[in-house]
Design a protein around this motif. Structure first.
Motif, PDB file in Angstrom:
ATOM      1  N   ALA A 266      -9.956  17.837  12.706  1.00  0.00           N
ATOM      2  CA  ALA A 266      -9.023  17.133  13.582  1.00  0.00           C
ATOM      3  C   ALA A 266      -9.615  15.829  14.093  1.00  0.00           C
ATOM      4  N   ASP A 267     -10.864  15.500  13.721  1.00  0.00           N
ATOM      5  CA  ASP A 267     -11.474  14.255  14.165  1.00  0.00           C
ATOM      6  C   ASP A 267     -10.721  13.071  13.583  1.00  0.00           C
ATOM      7  N   ALA A 268     -10.597  11.997  14.362  1.00  0.00           N
ATOM      8  CA  ALA A 268      -9.802  10.851  13.962  1.00  0.00           C
ATOM      9  C   ALA A 268     -10.628   9.841  13.189  1.00  0.00           C
ATOM     10  N   ALA A 269     -10.151   9.455  12.011  1.00  0.00           N
ATOM     11  CA  ALA A 269     -10.777   8.365  11.277  1.00  0.00           C
ATOM     12  C   ALA A 269     -10.344   7.044  11.907  1.00  0.00           C
ATOM     13  N   PRO A 270     -11.234   6.076  11.995  1.00  0.00           N
ATOM     14  CA  PRO A 270     -10.863   4.800  12.616  1.00  0.00           C
ATOM     15  C   PRO A 270      -9.864   4.001  11.796  1.00  0.00           C
ATOM     16  N   ARG A 271      -9.825   4.236  10.477  1.00  0.00           N
ATOM     17  CA  ARG A 271      -8.889   3.541   9.604  1.00  0.00           C
ATOM     18  C   ARG A 271      -8.272   4.531   8.627  1.00  0.00           C
ATOM     19  N   ALA A 272      -7.055   4.239   8.209  1.00  0.00           N
ATOM     20  CA  ALA A 272      -6.384   5.061   7.207  1.00  0.00           C
ATOM     21  C   ALA A 272      -5.441   4.176   6.410  1.00  0.00           C
ATOM     22  N   PHE A 273      -5.655   4.096   5.106  1.00  0.00           N
ATOM     23  CA  PHE A 273      -4.794   3.350   4.188  1.00  0.00           C
ATOM     24  C   PHE A 273      -4.605   1.889   4.634  1.00  0.00           C
ATOM     25  N   GLY A 274      -5.696   1.313   5.112  1.00  0.00           N
ATOM     26  CA  GLY A 274      -5.675  -0.077   5.533  1.00  0.00           C
ATOM     27  C   GLY A 274      -5.202  -0.294   6.949  1.00  0.00           C
ATOM     28  N   GLY A 275      -4.772   0.756   7.621  1.00  0.00           N
ATOM     29  CA  GLY A 275      -4.318   0.637   9.001  1.00  0.00           C
ATOM     30  C   GLY A 275      -5.408   1.025   9.985  1.00  0.00           C
ATOM     31  N   GLU A 276      -5.305   0.518  11.211  1.00  0.00           N
ATOM     32  CA  GLU A 276      -6.276   0.815  12.253  1.00  0.00           C
ATOM     33  C   GLU A 276      -5.694   1.795  13.259  1.00  0.00           C
TER      34      GLU A 276
ATOM     35  N   THR B 280       0.830  -1.204   0.000  1.00  0.00           N
ATOM     36  CA  THR B 280       0.000   0.000   0.000  1.00  0.00           C
ATOM     37  C   THR B 280       0.866   1.257   0.000  1.00  0.00           C
ATOM     38  N   LEU B 281       1.912   1.254   0.826  1.00  0.00           N
ATOM     39  CA  LEU B 281       2.798   2.417   0.855  1.00  0.00           C
ATOM     40  C   LEU B 281       3.365   2.713  -0.522  1.00  0.00           C
ATOM     41  N   LEU B 282       3.859   1.694  -1.213  1.00  0.00           N
ATOM     42  CA  LEU B 282       4.479   1.914  -2.516  1.00  0.00           C
ATOM     43  C   LEU B 282       3.452   2.296  -3.578  1.00  0.00           C
ATOM     44  N   ALA B 283       2.237   1.765  -3.463  1.00  0.00           N
ATOM     45  CA  ALA B 283       1.200   2.063  -4.463  1.00  0.00           C
ATOM     46  C   ALA B 283       0.559   3.427  -4.240  1.00  0.00           C
ATOM     47  N   GLU B 284       0.497   3.876  -2.984  1.00  0.00           N
ATOM     48  CA  GLU B 284      -0.214   5.113  -2.668  1.00  0.00           C
ATOM     49  C   GLU B 284       0.681   6.104  -1.930  1.00  0.00           C
ATOM     50  N   PHE B 285       1.951   6.097  -2.256  1.00  0.00           N
ATOM     51  CA  PHE B 285       2.913   6.894  -1.515  1.00  0.00           C
ATOM     52  C   PHE B 285       2.541   8.370  -1.489  1.00  0.00           C
ATOM     53  N   ASP B 286       2.229   8.941  -2.638  1.00  0.00           N
ATOM     54  CA  ASP B 286       1.919  10.373  -2.691  1.00  0.00           C
ATOM     55  C   ASP B 286       0.698  10.714  -1.855  1.00  0.00           C
TER      56      ASP B 286
END
Length: 432
Positions: free
Chosen positions: A237-247, A194-200
């Motif tokens: 500033a509200d926190a999303a429960p997930r971001a880029f596949g991470g919790e 995911t990092l390499l595919a969505e780095f930007d």
């Protein structure tokens, strides 16, 4: 900074031992000027957070005992601070008075002069290195005279990130802005793919972004998102429960250094607070990081080739990871400062926090540098890179800086073995 003998001093990590004939500790600027004027070779001693011998010299001078107040000028939106002041103290002062800096490094314990001289960078697609806030520098020259150089004057862009080669910095003037809040969230489970595919997209997803992990594992350890409250491009500033596949992590975590780092040495997660207590990774009122049980290396490559550079290093992961506490990836904006990592365009910082195993680190570094070779890498001036690494290939203004240093300090009073090696590559031999 650790004293290992009467005049023997080690850096913060203990991997470099300096043996100056004297460590000079002036009580005021006038005494510092006299010390500099009288010395044949001298370098300024900061907080000792460099991991190579760039600070060594036959005589070292520390300005920690020289009292100098912070001077806030709200009309020009600047603050003048002593070079020996740690960023944490400056940040607390500014926030208390309603002002802020655009960025901080991972450690608020480092001095403003040392961070400026080596272009410590912090993080954020839109954020220049810390040195880009500098609007003026007061320094003691080789003749002992005190002088200022200001933004807009000739040679200013070459004089900010100066590696200590142009004089002993006494004070700096920094650009400031109205204070602001930051909320930082940490996510686990970001995959390498995911990092390499969505780095930007990942690196642009907050005001300040850091990705931490190891090289051979399929999943990175943590993704740090530091949102500038209300004004960040994300809007909230509200926190999303997930971001880029991470919790999202709900509790404090050992996100930076594994092992014996204290649980409470990291800045607070999940809650909104002043920039002065959130932009750095570590708290100013606690011992930083792993307490010195580490060596650091860092290389900068152009933003456009970041993914290719990361892919080039990954095959070395099985050799890197056993020596590693953690790697960290950050981005920063381009600038015009000659020896800044960001000179000429945005860069990606590829950072290695090694365990303190210097011989084994030295064995793998040449292969990392070779893997990065096609991407015109620059090495961080204050971290470990090999003597064969060609800084001139990455820092295109190094020759101009060598000429400036020769003009400002023709006798080489502020040179040392490290600078002689680096500047000789650019064609400027050491003064005899």
């Amino acid at each position: 900074m650790t004293f290992t003998g009467r005049n023997a001093i080690s850096n913060w990590a203990g991997n470099v031992v300096f043996t100056p004939a004297a460590v000079l500790r002036p009580r005021d600027v006038a005494e510092a000027q006299q010390f500099v004027a009288d010395a044949p070779r001298i370098r300024a001693l900061g907080t000792g957070h460099s991991f190579n011998d760039i600070a060594d010299a036959p005589q070292l001078i520390s300005l920690r005992d020289v009292a100098s107040p912070f001077e806030l000028d709200e009309r020009t939106q600047t603050v003048t601070v002593p070079g020996a002041a740690p960023y944490g103290a400056v940040a607390a002062f500014l926030h208390e008075h309603g002002w802020g800096l655009h960025n901080l490094g991972s450690l608020p314990h480092i001095s403003v002069a040392g961070a400026t001289a080596t272009a410590t960078h912090g993080s954020g697609d839109g954020n220049g290195v810390l040195s880009t806030a500098v609007r003026g520098i007061e320094r003691i020259g080789a003749d002992g005279e005190l002088n200022w150089i200001h933004a807009g004057e000739p040679d200013f862009e070459g004089s900010v990130v100066a590696l200590g080669a142009l004089g002993v910095i006494t004070r700096l003037r920094l650009a400031i802005e109205p204070t602001y809040d930051v909320t930082q969230q940490v996510y686990t489970g970001l995959g390498w793919d995911t990092l390499l595919a969505e780095f930007d997209e990942i690196m642009a997803s907050a005001y300040s972004v850091s990705v931490l992990g190891k090289w051979a594992e399929p999943t990175l350890s943590t993704l740090w998102l530091k949102h500038r409250a209300l004004t960040d491009q994300g809007g909230s500033a509200d926190a999303a429960p997930r971001a880029f596949g991470g919790e999202r992590v709900a509790a404090e975590v050992h996100a930076i250094i594994t092992g014996d780092a204290p649980d409470d040495n990291m800045t607070p997660l999940g809650t909104r607070g002043a920039w002065s207590t959130r932009l750095a990774h570590f708290r100013f009122d606690r011992d930083p990081s792993a307490g010195g049980d580490e060596i650091q290396s860092e290389f900068f490559v152009p933003r456009a080739v970041a993914v290719d550079a990361l892919r080039a290093i990954r095959p070395l992961g099985d050799r890197i990871d056993p020596l590693l506490h953690v790697s960290e990836f950050r981005t920063f904006a381009g600038d015009d400062l000659w020896l800044s990592g960001g000179e000429g365009g945005a860069r990606v910082a590829i950072h290695f926090t090694w365990r303190r195993r210097p011989a084994e680190v030295a064995a793998v570094l040449p292969d990392i540098e070779a893997a990065l070779g096609p991407f015109t890498p620059r090495a961080h001036w204050g971290k470990v890179y090999t003597t064969g690494f060609d800084q001139a290939a990455g820092f295109r203004r190094l020759g101009d800086f060598a000429a400036l240093a020769a003009r400002v300090d023709p006798a080489g009073k502020f040179r040392n073995a490290h600078l002689d090696r680096v500047l000789a590559i650019s064609g400027c031999e050491a003064p005899r």
